[in-house]
Design a protein around this motif. Structure first.
Motif, mmCIF file in Angstrom:
data_model
loop_
_atom_site.group_PDB
_atom_site.id
_atom_site.type_symbol
_atom_site.label_atom_id
_atom_site.label_comp_id
_atom_site.label_asym_id
_atom_site.label_seq_id
_atom_site.Cartn_x
_atom_site.Cartn_y
_atom_site.Cartn_z
ATOM 1 N N GLN A 13 33.169 71.323 54.183
ATOM 2 C CA GLN A 13 31.669 71.960 53.946
ATOM 3 C C GLN A 13 31.533 71.754 52.361
ATOM 4 O O GLN A 13 30.274 71.257 51.974
ATOM 5 C CB GLN A 13 31.452 73.197 54.442
ATOM 6 N N LYS A 14 32.321 72.097 51.668
ATOM 7 C CA LYS A 14 31.863 72.401 50.184
ATOM 8 C C LYS A 14 31.775 70.992 49.411
ATOM 9 O O LYS A 14 31.203 70.739 48.854
ATOM 10 C CB LYS A 14 32.889 73.255 49.538
ATOM 11 N N GLU A 15 32.748 70.065 50.112
ATOM 12 C CA GLU A 15 32.832 68.963 49.554
ATOM 13 C C GLU A 15 31.514 67.761 49.844
ATOM 14 O O GLU A 15 31.516 66.726 49.315
ATOM 15 C CB GLU A 15 34.134 68.235 49.693
ATOM 16 N N ARG A 16 30.733 68.182 50.944
ATOM 17 C CA ARG A 16 30.008 67.436 51.480
ATOM 18 C C ARG A 16 28.610 67.376 50.563
ATOM 19 O O ARG A 16 28.246 68.464 49.928
ATOM 20 C CB ARG A 16 29.460 67.700 52.861
ATOM 21 N N GLN A 31 9.948 64.768 53.060
ATOM 22 C CA GLN A 31 10.995 65.459 53.613
ATOM 23 C C GLN A 31 10.933 66.106 54.923
ATOM 24 O O GLN A 31 11.804 66.271 55.503
ATOM 25 C CB GLN A 31 11.353 66.571 52.521
ATOM 26 N N ARG A 32 9.810 66.926 55.090
ATOM 27 C CA ARG A 32 9.339 67.202 56.398
ATOM 28 C C ARG A 32 9.747 66.370 57.524
ATOM 29 O O ARG A 32 10.268 66.507 58.671
ATOM 30 C CB ARG A 32 7.918 67.820 56.498
ATOM 31 N N THR A 33 8.970 65.090 57.385
ATOM 32 C CA THR A 33 9.083 64.181 58.487
ATOM 33 C C THR A 33 10.760 63.688 58.914
ATOM 34 O O THR A 33 10.988 63.572 60.101
ATOM 35 C CB THR A 33 8.308 62.819 58.011
ATOM 36 N N ALA A 34 11.308 63.368 57.786
ATOM 37 C CA ALA A 34 12.668 63.082 57.756
ATOM 38 C C ALA A 34 13.783 64.260 58.483
ATOM 39 O O ALA A 34 14.428 64.065 59.570
ATOM 40 C CB ALA A 34 13.467 62.719 56.535
ATOM 41 N N MET A 35 13.358 65.543 58.315
ATOM 42 C CA MET A 35 14.160 66.455 58.792
ATOM 43 C C MET A 35 13.748 66.864 60.050
ATOM 44 O O MET A 35 14.648 67.022 60.730
ATOM 45 C CB MET A 35 13.751 67.718 57.645
ATOM 46 N N VAL A 38 15.506 64.361 62.532
ATOM 47 C CA VAL A 38 17.015 64.881 62.676
ATOM 48 C C VAL A 38 17.187 66.510 63.397
ATOM 49 O O VAL A 38 18.006 66.442 64.273
ATOM 50 C CB VAL A 38 17.464 65.073 61.365
ATOM 51 N N PHE A 39 16.391 67.152 62.941
ATOM 52 C CA PHE A 39 16.666 68.598 63.573
ATOM 53 C C PHE A 39 16.236 68.603 65.026
ATOM 54 O O PHE A 39 17.002 69.001 65.900
ATOM 55 C CB PHE A 39 15.550 69.604 63.056
ATOM 56 N N ARG A 40 15.305 67.973 65.390
ATOM 57 C CA ARG A 40 14.956 67.555 66.779
ATOM 58 C C ARG A 40 16.077 66.858 67.517
ATOM 59 O O ARG A 40 16.325 67.282 68.691
ATOM 60 C CB ARG A 40 13.459 67.126 67.245
ATOM 61 N N LYS A 257 25.871 68.318 58.567
ATOM 62 C CA LYS A 257 26.233 66.823 58.094
ATOM 63 C C LYS A 257 24.731 66.671 57.259
ATOM 64 O O LYS A 257 24.708 65.827 56.524
ATOM 65 C CB LYS A 257 26.132 66.171 59.018
ATOM 66 N N PHE A 258 23.592 67.392 57.425
ATOM 67 C CA PHE A 258 22.394 67.231 57.062
ATOM 68 C C PHE A 258 21.586 68.145 56.258
ATOM 69 O O PHE A 258 21.171 67.969 55.129
ATOM 70 C CB PHE A 258 21.497 66.977 58.000
ATOM 71 N N MET A 259 21.991 69.447 56.541
ATOM 72 C CA MET A 259 21.056 70.671 55.818
ATOM 73 C C MET A 259 21.465 72.057 55.920
ATOM 74 O O MET A 259 22.433 72.106 56.880
ATOM 75 C CB MET A 259 19.460 70.454 56.513
ATOM 76 N N GLU A 260 21.408 72.794 54.928
ATOM 77 C CA GLU A 260 21.715 74.209 55.006
ATOM 78 C C GLU A 260 20.582 74.954 55.598
ATOM 79 O O GLU A 260 19.447 74.278 55.905
ATOM 80 C CB GLU A 260 21.926 74.824 53.615
#
Length: 333
Positions: A13-16, A31-35, A38-40, A257-260
């Motif tokens: 996790q820390k290295e990603r 950013q919202r569109t891309a997120m 992926v979130f969906r 893999k994508f977001m916190e």
């Protein structure tokens, strides 16, 4: 001796680098569109059905505090979700709506302040968890909706919290409990169009613990939520979900893999977001809550709505803080 498997995961996790982590260097809408895409995909909510109609099971007017409608709605084919609507007496005009999501508990009766099982009374009185009673007393139409895995919707396969086996089934199918709960709230909002006394342009969503997690995730994708108030559920994944034991329904496979977790606020801003936290909450540590909220503030500043995100901190642990939270909520609804 080497390191433990949890240490391995923490190191990964820390290295990603998280490709969808919020940055002020890109337009927020981009950013919202891309997120959202992926979130969906990660949460994978069930395909939307045709608009469900509420099925009225009973109506009561004998309580001096409110009128009550028990109804259900079809969220997926042949899968019905029960709910209770509490309406203020002597109401006039269309009412703003507060959808109440109980956390890891014995069911939605907690939100209604109606203990059914040993320990329920303490759960309710010890943490301001009778959300629907609080909301209707403040003049809202309060909806207590059962969440999948809890109460009347717990899995028939026995597990400690009633949700574990259903969560694992969902994972095996490429679905998630998070996505299913998001979908259930969306189908509830569809069903609420069957009640002409409601103002569906003024919908608030709230919950504590697991209900707070569902509140936060649902607000990311369900744009009809005007105000979101998750309680004792917002933190960093690093400081909470990855650092200690949590129920399986809190997890979204692959999200790190994508977001916190604070990055998800990109999908909510500029709509009002009220984070409620406990100073002594052992599973959502306050130092990580504060760190995460700093990023949320950056997101809302870029969205042009810096006052639309708030942090309410209570002096105790893992519970709701009604006296401090409702006045903030009422600034926005």
């Amino acid at each position: 001796m080497g390191i433990s498997v949890t240490d391995v995961h923490a190191r990964v996790q820390k290295e990603r680098e998280l490709p969808l982590a919020y940055t002020s260097d890109k337009p927020l809408e981009e950013q919202r569109t891309a997120m959202e895409e992926v979130f969906r995909s990660l949460t994978n909510p069930p395909e939307k059905m045709t608009r469900p109609k509420p099925i009225i099971e009973f109506e009561k007017t004998d309580d001096p505090r409110f009128d009550e409608i028990r109804f259900s709605f079809e969220s997926e084919p042949d899968f019905f979700v029960p709910a209770h609507m509490l309406l203020p007496k002597n109401r006039q005009g269309k009412l703003p709506v507060v959808i109440c999501l109980q956390g890891h508990s014995t069911g939605m009766h907690i939100s209604l302040g109606r203990p059914k099982f040993p320990g329920d009374e303490k759960t309710i009185s010890g943490g301001d968890r009778d959300f629907a009673i609080q909301a209707v007393a403040r003049g809202y139409a309060a909806i207590a909706m059962e969440q999948r895995g809890f109460g009347e919707l717990k899995s028939p396969i026995a597990s400690e919290m009633g949700c574990f086996h259903a969560v694992m089934q969902a994972f095996e199918l490429g679905r998630t409990m998070a996505g299913e709960r998001i979908s259930d709230v969306s189908r509830l909002i569809d069903a609420l169009s069957g009640f002409d006394m409601l103002d569906l342009d003024r919908i608030g969503l709230m919950g504590n613990s697991g209900g707070g997690t569902a509140t936060y995730h649902t607000a990311c994708l369900e744009k009809r939520i005007k105000v979101a108030m998750p309680s004792c559920a917002f933190c960093t994944f690093e400081g909470s979900i990855m650092a200690m034991h949590h129920c399986s329904c809190n997890y979204i496979p692959g999200i790190l893999k994508f977001m916190e977790q604070p990055d998800e606020a990109v999908m909510i801003a500029p709509r009002p977001l009220i984070i409620v936290a406990g100073k002594e909450d052992p599973i959502f540590p306050i130092d990580h809550v504060l760190k995460a909220f700093e990023k949320v503030k950056e997101i809302y500043r870029q969205a042009g709505a810096p006052d639309n995100c708030r942090l309410v901190i209570g002096d105790e642990g893992h519970r709701f803080y009604a006296a401090q939270s409702w006045p903030v909520f009422e600034e926005f609804i």
